[in-house]
Design a protein around this motif. Structure first.
Motif, PDB file in Angstrom:
ATOM      1  N   ARG B 108       0.814  -1.211   0.000  1.00  0.00           N
ATOM      2  CA  ARG B 108       0.000   0.000   0.000  1.00  0.00           C
ATOM      3  C   ARG B 108       0.852   1.269   0.000  1.00  0.00           C
ATOM      4  O   ARG B 108       0.351   2.371   0.148  1.00  0.00           O
ATOM      5  N   LEU B 109       2.156   1.108  -0.163  1.00  0.00           N
ATOM      6  CA  LEU B 109       3.040   2.270  -0.124  1.00  0.00           C
ATOM      7  C   LEU B 109       3.589   2.553  -1.522  1.00  0.00           C
ATOM      8  O   LEU B 109       3.299   1.839  -2.469  1.00  0.00           O
ATOM      9  N   LYS B 110       4.413   3.597  -1.621  1.00  0.00           N
ATOM     10  CA  LYS B 110       4.990   3.942  -2.936  1.00  0.00           C
ATOM     11  C   LYS B 110       6.068   2.922  -3.275  1.00  0.00           C
ATOM     12  O   LYS B 110       7.060   2.759  -2.555  1.00  0.00           O
ATOM     13  N   GLN B 111       5.850   2.233  -4.399  1.00  0.00           N
ATOM     14  CA  GLN B 111       6.645   1.053  -4.733  1.00  0.00           C
ATOM     15  C   GLN B 111       8.164   1.251  -4.708  1.00  0.00           C
ATOM     16  O   GLN B 111       8.873   0.516  -4.040  1.00  0.00           O
ATOM     17  N   LYS B 112       8.644   2.256  -5.448  1.00  0.00           N
ATOM     18  CA  LYS B 112      10.101   2.331  -5.659  1.00  0.00           C
ATOM     19  C   LYS B 112      10.911   2.476  -4.370  1.00  0.00           C
ATOM     20  O   LYS B 112      11.777   1.649  -4.092  1.00  0.00           O
ATOM     21  N   GLU B 482      -0.286  10.169   4.147  1.00  0.00           N
ATOM     22  CA  GLU B 482      -0.409   9.512   2.843  1.00  0.00           C
ATOM     23  C   GLU B 482      -1.811   8.925   2.696  1.00  0.00           C
ATOM     24  O   GLU B 482      -2.105   7.859   3.216  1.00  0.00           O
ATOM     25  N   LYS B 483      -2.650   9.664   1.975  1.00  0.00           N
ATOM     26  CA  LYS B 483      -4.056   9.270   1.864  1.00  0.00           C
ATOM     27  C   LYS B 483      -4.203   7.941   1.128  1.00  0.00           C
ATOM     28  O   LYS B 483      -4.992   7.074   1.511  1.00  0.00           O
ATOM     29  N   ASP B 484      -3.423   7.804   0.068  1.00  0.00           N
ATOM     30  CA  ASP B 484      -3.422   6.602  -0.753  1.00  0.00           C
ATOM     31  C   ASP B 484      -3.218   5.342   0.075  1.00  0.00           C
ATOM     32  O   ASP B 484      -3.917   4.349  -0.074  1.00  0.00           O
ATOM     33  N   SER B 485      -2.223   5.438   0.959  1.00  0.00           N
ATOM     34  CA  SER B 485      -1.861   4.302   1.784  1.00  0.00           C
ATOM     35  C   SER B 485      -3.001   3.910   2.710  1.00  0.00           C
ATOM     36  O   SER B 485      -3.294   2.723   2.888  1.00  0.00           O
ATOM     37  N   TYR B 489      -5.094   0.425   2.574  1.00  0.00           N
ATOM     38  CA  TYR B 489      -5.102  -0.380   3.796  1.00  0.00           C
ATOM     39  C   TYR B 489      -6.505  -0.893   4.068  1.00  0.00           C
ATOM     40  O   TYR B 489      -6.717  -2.096   4.270  1.00  0.00           O
ATOM     41  N   GLU B 490      -7.496   0.020   4.034  1.00  0.00           N
ATOM     42  CA  GLU B 490      -8.884  -0.385   4.275  1.00  0.00           C
ATOM     43  C   GLU B 490      -9.338  -1.386   3.226  1.00  0.00           C
ATOM     44  O   GLU B 490      -9.934  -2.410   3.529  1.00  0.00           O
ATOM     45  N   TYR B 491      -9.014  -1.077   1.967  1.00  0.00           N
ATOM     46  CA  TYR B 491      -9.465  -1.913   0.871  1.00  0.00           C
ATOM     47  C   TYR B 491      -8.912  -3.339   0.992  1.00  0.00           C
ATOM     48  O   TYR B 491      -9.647  -4.314   0.896  1.00  0.00           O
ATOM     49  N   GLU B 492      -7.597  -3.431   1.225  1.00  0.00           N
ATOM     50  CA  GLU B 492      -6.973  -4.756   1.306  1.00  0.00           C
ATOM     51  C   GLU B 492      -7.451  -5.532   2.517  1.00  0.00           C
ATOM     52  O   GLU B 492      -7.582  -6.742   2.489  1.00  0.00           O
ATOM     53  N   LYS B 493      -7.699  -4.794   3.593  1.00  0.00           N
ATOM     54  CA  LYS B 493      -8.160  -5.444   4.812  1.00  0.00           C
ATOM     55  C   LYS B 493      -9.494  -6.125   4.553  1.00  0.00           C
ATOM     56  O   LYS B 493      -9.702  -7.291   4.898  1.00  0.00           O
ATOM     57  N   ILE B 494     -10.369  -5.388   3.864  1.00  0.00           N
ATOM     58  CA  ILE B 494     -11.679  -5.944   3.559  1.00  0.00           C
ATOM     59  C   ILE B 494     -11.543  -7.119   2.607  1.00  0.00           C
ATOM     60  O   ILE B 494     -12.139  -8.175   2.800  1.00  0.00           O
ATOM     61  N   LYS B 495     -10.692  -6.949   1.599  1.00  0.00           N
ATOM     62  CA  LYS B 495     -10.518  -8.006   0.609  1.00  0.00           C
ATOM     63  C   LYS B 495     -10.027  -9.305   1.252  1.00  0.00           C
ATOM     64  O   LYS B 495     -10.438 -10.395   0.856  1.00  0.00           O
TER      65      LYS B 495
END
Lengths: 100, 498
Positions: B108-112, B482-485, B489-495
């Motif tokens: 959920r973070l910036k890849q590079k 970091e709003k994206d993160s 986080y919420e999305y993956e948790k639910i998934k």
């Protein structure tokens, strides 16, 4: 559908129960191990008490830490693989049927 | 040359398996995770195979035989990380990741930046562990097989490259499984033969020991002088286990989360059983071989287990156990090499250089080239560090794993407000502090660099570096938002629940 599951009280309670169990068991493990080290470091009298022949409490406790670590993982696996997974499937099924 | 016979048998079988696995090490999912086809029981054995090194088998048995109770305290520390993996790490790691633990840190973070940092953490862990294992291997094999240090290193290095390059994760897993069975079987037989001498009565064994060495042998010794060091080592062992890249990678080889959980349960059982055996072997060696003889052959006590085997089972059993030790060393470096190569090819090459746009063929080729380079590097470093005291590198490995890899992984899994900067900061804080404090501590600053006083008083820095890493993770994350993160986080948790 997903929204409905996530917002249901049953689902929330189950997720919370799992979190509680994980954290409780992890804390017990921490307590057992660092408690063992603490006893050895500061309670030498207690640790060197003989239990069986020349076998002292410290040795028995060392073996105990190893066995307890395994038992705790067993308790967790049984709970999650049996109870948690079953309940989760039940909740999903119930809400899916309600949907139709 | 019984040991040669048993060792060649092991090499023959494992090379045959590798040959059979070649066809199934062509795509990334095959090379990194054996197409997720390993069962929970097999993975449990393989996990224990990855974890039970010759250093812990020969080293801990030796430590117990020379220092009694203090050795037991050390042995206990090697099991307590497994429940932590079970309760906190295994499932979420499996849910959000694909092949390496960096996947789970970075999802959920910036890849590079995060992939680079996590790969650096993984590679440093692997490299230090690899050097420690290689030097130990050269030295032990020289003692056990009577061949030169350099040829031992080259044999180990060449075999490990063959297994990984041609057989990928599938061959690596079977090498671990066979090694684990040999090691557990050999140690069980050794304990059986030892206890037979005492009528299967531990009370007899311990009264024999106290008659020889006095009751002090069963009392805590040096640990009382420095409990903070003992706790620091405890932190490193406990959380370091949960941050070892080659262990974490194994949770991707089973079909699902349910099997991943079961495999930790099996692994914990095997490993716990193994340390119970090791501690009996140590006390058995003290009773039946004697400290004087053990110390005369090897100052560190590493020969306690093989000498006990000779005492209770004769030359053939000594040969068998020596071969087991060789196989043990080999299997551990194979697992490490695969994990190190994956950090290079999956995290750095595919994730950072190619921005996740590498095709299957390119990535697998990169992994094989990385394996080759890592193998050659291990051979060169193994030879360079000949006659050096590298025991501190095992402690360093666990300290880095506990303070660079574990905090970032834990926070990424459990804390919504975790940010890329926080993660990168915590990884480098843990890594740099571990290395610097080990250098300034008694093992390197005094014992190796021959200064009179250590600048940092503790042998293991984890008690500082572990908490400093968490502190910087929290502090930097709170400063950066970091709003994206948070959304991911919420999305993956639910998934992962549904």
């Amino acid at each position: 559908m997903k929204e409905k599951i996530i917002n249901s009280a049953e689902f929330k309670a189950l997720v919370k129960a799992k979190k509680t169990i994980s954290l409780t068991l992890a804390s017990i493990e921490l307590l057992i191990y660092f408690g063992f080290i603490w006893l050895i470091a500061y309670e030498k009298e207690f640790i060197t008490k003989k239990i069986l022949g020349n076998i002292n409490l410290g040795i028995v406790m060392g073996i105990g830490v190893i066995l307890l670590s395994w038992i705790l993982t067993g308790i967790y696996v049984i709970w999650v693989n049996k109870i948690y997974d079953e309940r989760m499937t039940a909740i999903k099924k119930k809400l899916e049927e309600g949907e139709i | 040359m019984t040991q040669m016979f048993f060792f060649l048998l092991f090499v023959g079988i494992t090379l045959y398996i590798t040959y059979r696995a070649t066809e199934r090490a062509r795509t990334t999912i095959e090379f990194y995770s054996a197409r997720r086809s390993i069962t929970a029981f097999q993975n449990g054995l393989a996990l224990s195979g990855d974890y039970m090194s010759a250093a812990s088998f020969l080293g801990i048995a030796g430590l117990v035989s020379l220092k009694g109770f203090d050795g037991l305290i050390y042995a206990v520390g090697w099991i307590v990380g497994w429940p932590i993996i079970m309760f906190l790490i295994a499932e979420p790691l499996r849910n959000v990741g694909k092949y390496t633990f960096a996947d789970a840190v970075a999802y959920r973070l910036k890849q590079k930046p995060i992939r680079t940092a996590a790969a650096v953490g993984a590679l440093t862990t692997v490299l230090f562990y690899l050097i420690a294992q290689m030097v130990g291997a050269g030295y032990l094999i020289k003692l056990l097989f009577d061949i030169s240090y350099e040829s031992a290193i080259v044999i180990v290095g060449a075999l490990m490259m063959l297994y990984v390059i041609f057989g990928g994760m599938l061959a690596t897993t079977w090498v671990q499984i066979i090694k684990a069975c040999m090691l557990l079987g050999g140690a069980t037989l050794l304990v059986f033969l030892t206890l037979y001498q005492f009528g299967f009565n531990y009370v007899e064994l311990f009264s024999n020991i106290t008659q020889k060495y006095g009751e002090e042998f069963l009392h805590p010794g040096s640990i009382i002088e420095n409990p903070v060091d003992a706790i620091s080592l405890g932190i490193a062992l406990m959380f370091g286990t949960a941050g070892l890249p080659h262990i974490l990678m194994r949770f991707y080889t089973v079909p699902d989360v349910k099997e991943a959980r079961k495999s930790v349960f099996y692994a914990t059982g095997f490993i716990g059983y193994f340390y119970l055996l090791t501690f009996t072997i140590g006390f058995g060696a003290a009773a039946l071989v004697g400290r004087e003889i053990i110390r005369k052959i090897d100052e560190g006590g590493n020969m306690a287990a093989p000498l006990l085997a000779e005492a209770v089972g004769g030359g053939v059993f000594f040969g068998f156990l020596s071969a087991v030790a060789f196989a043990t060393i080999l299997a551990v470096v194979v697992g490490l090499t695969l994990a190190g190569a994956s950090a290079v090819s999956h995290d750095i090459y595919a994730g950072v250089v190619k921005c996740d746009r590498a095709d299957e063929k390119q990535e697998v080729r990169a992994a094989k080239i990385a394996t080759l380079c890592l193998g050659l590097l291990a051979i060169i470093l193994g030879i360079l560090f000949k006659n050096q005291n590298v025991a501190f590198m095992v402690g360093l490995t666990f300290s880095i794993a506990a303070s660079a890899n574990f905090p970032a992984l834990f926070m990424s899994i459990f804390w919504k407000k975790f940010t890329t900067h926080g993660a990168v900061g915590s990884i480098y804080t843990g890594l740099i502090l571990s290395v610097v404090l080990i250098i300034l501590g008694p093992t390197v600053w005094v014992d190796i660099l021959k200064n009179s006083q250590p600048i940092f008083p503790l042998k293991n820095p984890a008690i500082i570096s572990f908490f400093a890493s968490f502190a910087s993770a929290i502090f930097i994350s709170l400063l950066t938002h970091e709003k994206d993160s948070e959304e991911k986080y919420e999305y993956e948790k639910i998934k992962s629940y549904i």
